[in-house]
Write a protein that holds these residues in place. Sequence first.
Motif, PDB file in Angstrom:
ATOM      1  N   PRO A 177      17.106 -22.267 -22.115  1.00 16.44           N
ATOM      2  CA  PRO A 177      16.581 -21.083 -21.112  1.00 16.44           C
ATOM      3  C   PRO A 177      16.909 -21.815 -19.790  1.00 16.44           C
ATOM      4  O   PRO A 177      17.122 -20.785 -18.721  1.00 16.44           O
ATOM      5  CB  PRO A 177      15.181 -21.070 -21.537  1.00 16.44           C
ATOM      6  CG  PRO A 177      15.197 -21.576 -22.983  1.00 16.44           C
ATOM      7  CD  PRO A 177      15.908 -22.706 -23.042  1.00 16.44           C
ATOM      8  N   HIS A 204      26.271 -11.522 -16.676  1.00 18.58           N
ATOM      9  CA  HIS A 204      25.042 -11.989 -16.858  1.00 18.58           C
ATOM     10  C   HIS A 204      23.868 -11.185 -16.444  1.00 18.58           C
ATOM     11  O   HIS A 204      22.825 -10.728 -17.234  1.00 18.58           O
ATOM     12  CB  HIS A 204      24.572 -13.525 -16.300  1.00 18.58           C
ATOM     13  CG  HIS A 204      23.076 -13.803 -16.564  1.00 18.58           C
ATOM     14  ND1 HIS A 204      21.985 -13.857 -15.601  1.00 18.58           N
ATOM     15  CD2 HIS A 204      22.769 -14.702 -17.602  1.00 18.58           C
ATOM     16  CE1 HIS A 204      20.921 -14.416 -16.200  1.00 18.58           C
ATOM     17  NE2 HIS A 204      21.398 -14.720 -17.293  1.00 18.58           N
ATOM     18  N   GLU A 227      14.853 -16.920 -26.486  1.00 25.94           N
ATOM     19  CA  GLU A 227      13.414 -17.460 -26.023  1.00 25.94           C
ATOM     20  C   GLU A 227      12.910 -15.968 -25.559  1.00 25.94           C
ATOM     21  O   GLU A 227      11.688 -15.921 -25.528  1.00 25.94           O
ATOM     22  CB  GLU A 227      13.385 -18.587 -24.900  1.00 25.94           C
ATOM     23  CG  GLU A 227      13.801 -19.735 -25.433  1.00 25.94           C
ATOM     24  CD  GLU A 227      12.885 -20.329 -26.319  1.00 25.94           C
ATOM     25  OE1 GLU A 227      11.753 -19.775 -26.319  1.00 25.94           O
ATOM     26  OE2 GLU A 227      13.155 -21.485 -26.868  1.00 25.94           O
ATOM     27  N   GLY A 228      13.562 -15.039 -25.096  1.00 24.87           N
ATOM     28  CA  GLY A 228      13.026 -13.888 -24.643  1.00 24.87           C
ATOM     29  C   GLY A 228      12.876 -12.787 -25.642  1.00 24.87           C
ATOM     30  O   GLY A 228      12.226 -11.831 -25.465  1.00 24.87           O
ATOM     31  N   HIS A 266      15.456 -11.173 -27.019  1.00 30.01           N
ATOM     32  CA  HIS A 266      16.193  -9.994 -26.852  1.00 30.01           C
ATOM     33  C   HIS A 266      17.478  -9.889 -27.841  1.00 30.01           C
ATOM     34  O   HIS A 266      18.120  -8.813 -27.772  1.00 30.01           O
ATOM     35  CB  HIS A 266      16.898 -10.016 -25.342  1.00 30.01           C
ATOM     36  CG  HIS A 266      15.743 -10.394 -24.302  1.00 30.01           C
ATOM     37  ND1 HIS A 266      14.737  -9.449 -24.043  1.00 30.01           N
ATOM     38  CD2 HIS A 266      15.451 -11.548 -23.291  1.00 30.01           C
ATOM     39  CE1 HIS A 266      13.801 -10.173 -23.079  1.00 30.01           C
ATOM     40  NE2 HIS A 266      14.629 -11.019 -22.676  1.00 30.01           N
ATOM     41  N   PHE A 298      21.110  -9.302 -18.875  1.00 33.75           N
ATOM     42  CA  PHE A 298      19.812  -9.551 -18.890  1.00 33.75           C
ATOM     43  C   PHE A 298      18.806  -8.670 -17.915  1.00 33.75           C
ATOM     44  O   PHE A 298      17.496  -8.796 -18.142  1.00 33.75           O
ATOM     45  CB  PHE A 298      19.594 -11.150 -18.230  1.00 33.75           C
ATOM     46  CG  PHE A 298      20.024 -12.079 -19.359  1.00 33.75           C
ATOM     47  CD1 PHE A 298      21.422 -12.398 -19.652  1.00 33.75           C
ATOM     48  CD2 PHE A 298      18.971 -12.581 -20.235  1.00 33.75           C
ATOM     49  CE1 PHE A 298      21.693 -13.122 -20.554  1.00 33.75           C
ATOM     50  CE2 PHE A 298      19.561 -13.580 -21.013  1.00 33.75           C
ATOM     51  CZ  PHE A 298      20.617 -13.775 -21.369  1.00 33.75           C
ATOM     52  N   ASP A 323      23.367 -23.908 -11.475  1.00 29.88           N
ATOM     53  CA  ASP A 323      23.359 -23.593 -10.064  1.00 29.88           C
ATOM     54  C   ASP A 323      23.533 -24.778  -9.373  1.00 29.88           C
ATOM     55  O   ASP A 323      24.320 -24.603  -8.218  1.00 29.88           O
ATOM     56  CB  ASP A 323      22.111 -22.776  -9.676  1.00 29.88           C
ATOM     57  CG  ASP A 323      22.017 -22.296  -8.388  1.00 29.88           C
ATOM     58  OD1 ASP A 323      23.242 -22.210  -7.694  1.00 29.88           O
ATOM     59  OD2 ASP A 323      21.010 -21.979  -7.538  1.00 29.88           O
ATOM     60  N   GLU A 355      18.405 -18.640 -23.629  1.00 33.62           N
ATOM     61  CA  GLU A 355      17.466 -17.647 -22.564  1.00 33.62           C
ATOM     62  C   GLU A 355      17.485 -16.113 -23.448  1.00 33.62           C
ATOM     63  O   GLU A 355      16.128 -15.813 -23.351  1.00 33.62           O
ATOM     64  CB  GLU A 355      18.332 -17.327 -21.389  1.00 33.62           C
ATOM     65  CG  GLU A 355      17.581 -16.479 -20.410  1.00 33.62           C
ATOM     66  CD  GLU A 355      18.633 -16.341 -19.262  1.00 33.62           C
ATOM     67  OE1 GLU A 355      19.533 -16.698 -19.034  1.00 33.62           O
ATOM     68  OE2 GLU A 355      17.876 -15.715 -18.321  1.00 33.62           O
ATOM     69  N   PHE A 382      20.508 -21.635 -16.260  1.00 30.87           N
ATOM     70  CA  PHE A 382      21.082 -21.309 -14.918  1.00 30.87           C
ATOM     71  C   PHE A 382      20.643 -21.998 -13.814  1.00 30.87           C
ATOM     72  O   PHE A 382      21.219 -22.202 -12.953  1.00 30.87           O
ATOM     73  CB  PHE A 382      20.889 -19.541 -14.652  1.00 30.87           C
ATOM     74  CG  PHE A 382      22.078 -18.994 -14.995  1.00 30.87           C
ATOM     75  CD1 PHE A 382      23.100 -19.005 -14.117  1.00 30.87           C
ATOM     76  CD2 PHE A 382      21.817 -18.132 -16.008  1.00 30.87           C
ATOM     77  CE1 PHE A 382      24.469 -18.247 -14.500  1.00 30.87           C
ATOM     78  CE2 PHE A 382      23.265 -17.273 -16.383  1.00 30.87           C
ATOM     79  CZ  PHE A 382      24.269 -17.512 -15.514  1.00 30.87           C
ATOM     80  N   ARG A 383      19.541 -22.430 -13.585  1.00 27.12           N
ATOM     81  CA  ARG A 383      18.935 -23.339 -12.834  1.00 27.12           C
ATOM     82  C   ARG A 383      19.769 -24.602 -12.640  1.00 27.12           C
ATOM     83  O   ARG A 383      19.914 -25.321 -11.742  1.00 27.12           O
ATOM     84  CB  ARG A 383      17.399 -23.774 -12.993  1.00 27.12           C
ATOM     85  CG  ARG A 383      16.406 -22.794 -12.614  1.00 27.12           C
ATOM     86  CD  ARG A 383      14.988 -23.362 -13.017  1.00 27.12           C
ATOM     87  NE  ARG A 383      14.586 -24.423 -11.712  1.00 27.12           N
ATOM     88  CZ  ARG A 383      13.430 -24.848 -11.830  1.00 27.12           C
ATOM     89  NH1 ARG A 383      12.634 -24.741 -12.629  1.00 27.12           N
ATOM     90  NH2 ARG A 383      13.122 -25.880 -10.651  1.00 27.12           N
TER      91      ARG A 383
END
Lengths: 488, 319
Positions: free
Chosen positions: A442, A119, A148-149, A151, A123, A449, A145, A445-446
């Motif tokens: 997005p 990741h 939204e960015g 990328h 990123f 985790d 993620e 990961f929060r």
Amino acid sequence: MRRTPTLRRWGVVLTAMLVVLAGCSSGDDDASGDPTSGDATGTEAETTAGTDDATEPADEGTGETETAAAGDGEPVELSVVWFEWAPAQLLEDFANQEYSKVNPNVTISMDAVPNPQWHDAIFTQFAARQTDFDIAILDSQWIGEAVEGGHVLDLTEFAAESINPDDYPQNLLSAYGQYPRAEDGLYDPAGNLYGLPALADSYVLVYRKDLIGEPPATWDEMIDKAAACQEENEGMYGLAFHGSGGSDEAAVMLNTQLWTHGGEIWDPQELQVEGILNSPENIEAATQLTDEMLPLTPPGFVGTAFISEVNAAMAQGQTCMGFNWVAGLEGLQTPEVSGALGETEEEILEKLGFARVPTDETEIVSLGGMGMSVSAYTENEQEVLDFLAWFQQPEVQVAWGAFGGVPAQTAALESDEFLSARPWNPAFVESVEDLKDFWNMPEYFRLLDIHNSEANAMLSGTQSAEDTLNNIASQQQEVMDEIREGGL
Amino acid sequence: MAQTTSVATSAEPSDEGPDFEPPPVARRSGRLTDRWIARLSVAPAMLFLVGLFLFPLLWAVVLSFSTYSATRNQPIEWVWFGNYVDVLTSDQVWERAITTLIFVVAAVGLQTLVGFGIAWLLSRQQRGRGALTVLLLLPMMLSPVVVGAFWKLMLDSQFGVVNRFLEAVGVGQVLWLTQPRLALFSLVVVDSWQWTPFIMVIALAGLTAVPDYLFEAAEIDRASEWFKFRHITLPLVWPLLLIAIMFRAIDAFRLFDIVYVVTGGGPGSSTETLSYHLYKIAFQNSDTAVASAYGILMVIVVTIATQFYVKYLTRVQAK
């Protein structure tokens, strides 16, 4: 007398820093502005037009479809970033072997990073708005993620020209490319595509045919057989499964247990976790994991176990059964890896069997696999899109399956070439319709985790199932509440 | 000018007066004064320092007041001290702070005891001291990631050589990496294996610098070994040892690499240090602004602690 020069000096320093700051800020703005909005859309239009010219439509194409670029132009190296495991090498070999027949100017270079850095490797470059890779193979939950960015390129129009969505199991096409994902987890023709399948994957049960006999059909039967096998074979353990603290390793095992027993981990409509994840039914299911399944694993094993650890436990004859990702099994059938089970592949496969994950209340199996997304900062956009168009052709997908990869198209999955390519492939095909993924947003990961750390504590034997689910629910609910309030 | 005069005076005299020609002096612009030369000389170092340290630090301070995320394409809002409040009131942060504190005290304490002990033994050893010192310094020269990787293999509960050895001597299997307290202890052991030599080499430098005549005087007075150690060796080495302890404490406070490789912060989050938690917030959650506030707070804590420590050190040295 002394104050004036000091102040002047500080003034010079601060002015210089402000100039630098302004330079950096404006650079950032320029960089971020380009790919996220105008450029991505702009190139998308160019891409579509270019692709029309460059690549033949998928339904007319063959594995050796000629592209406009074939044979002429400068050599181009397309860089793909993935994590270090057998399919990464397979994909690089396959692409260079087969695509070079179509487009000899293009070579594929695989940048396979260690799994924990996968990741970050992608990123951190996205954050810099500049990538040294052209194609990012994103885990299915990271698409939100990346999108939204701004990328990754929006491939919706390109896909409309290049693929036939009906060729794919609808859940796979959705999981590996769509954002936001439809509520039912199936491909939404009205939605946007930001990736196309690179490799399909799911959990599968590896078992010792010689010790277990027929594979267990239900979860309870699996536990009974594992317990019996452990008791009958001194020095062996009944089960092996993932539970490491890295990435989503423990979280997927917990989800598998909950989903199989009819539970849910959240309500995506209401963004509700409390009361759903820690429902009495889920606590009961998770307690089965800690109280009945964990004692059947080697002591201290699960808390640090992932793909290679489960493979090693099976290959060395340490356990009777194990869960692993299909794509992670590559090599397990060979004497080089499983020499303790036999001297030839035939001998090994007399002992090792592969079956779909047992069922309970539901037939759900955890979804793995990932799609290829195009970096919004690539300088080889047309070549990348040509390659993607080629890779998604039905004939190429069949060849990819025969080469050892796991394709994501129905015809390829049902082909003899795929079903006979690896001994576990039929077990995967049985699971395809029942695959289920978790959050693709997005904030992934929060949430992960929390989910993975707590699940890892539980699977290390240091926390009860009830405490684990309550901890996850309360912490994840805080995140969901922030999302609801627009705080993230 | 003074130099020219003095050289001219020492040159051989001649009848026609001195024929000495002073060496050519580089022409210098009238504006290039000594002060400017000095400034230009230090400018590269200053630019380096400002570009790579001061600017990123100030930039992080600016970001810490915002909602900026490096990977999300969202408008920035200014929340001023909101991120600092979030970090300081987070239960997770306090849990990691306690874990870090336990690690720092245990690791630096162990390293000081063992490092000083080895240094003391080495200082009494005349033959082969150099070779032994070099051998003992080897772990310090390895990359922490490499150290972590091989210790992770050695401590593996199933296949690790440590457990194989323990089983062979009848101790049985120990779950080094999957039990919270043992996992933290394992990190202390790994860190100590690598960094005890650092304390050792500084202590050794202090021990070998103690003047022999002090011991000789003590010998004449028939002082015991303990008396010599307590009243001669320790007081003279202590200030140097304190500096070593300070460096190690700062380093241990920001421990990341070994945690990342050996335990990944687990089981659960029981071995997650502040730096590892910060990494997850910055690079996995992409909450750049919160991570900036977190980092600034860590810098403040280390700076304050170091100030107290340095004051204590100055007082000890003054004694």
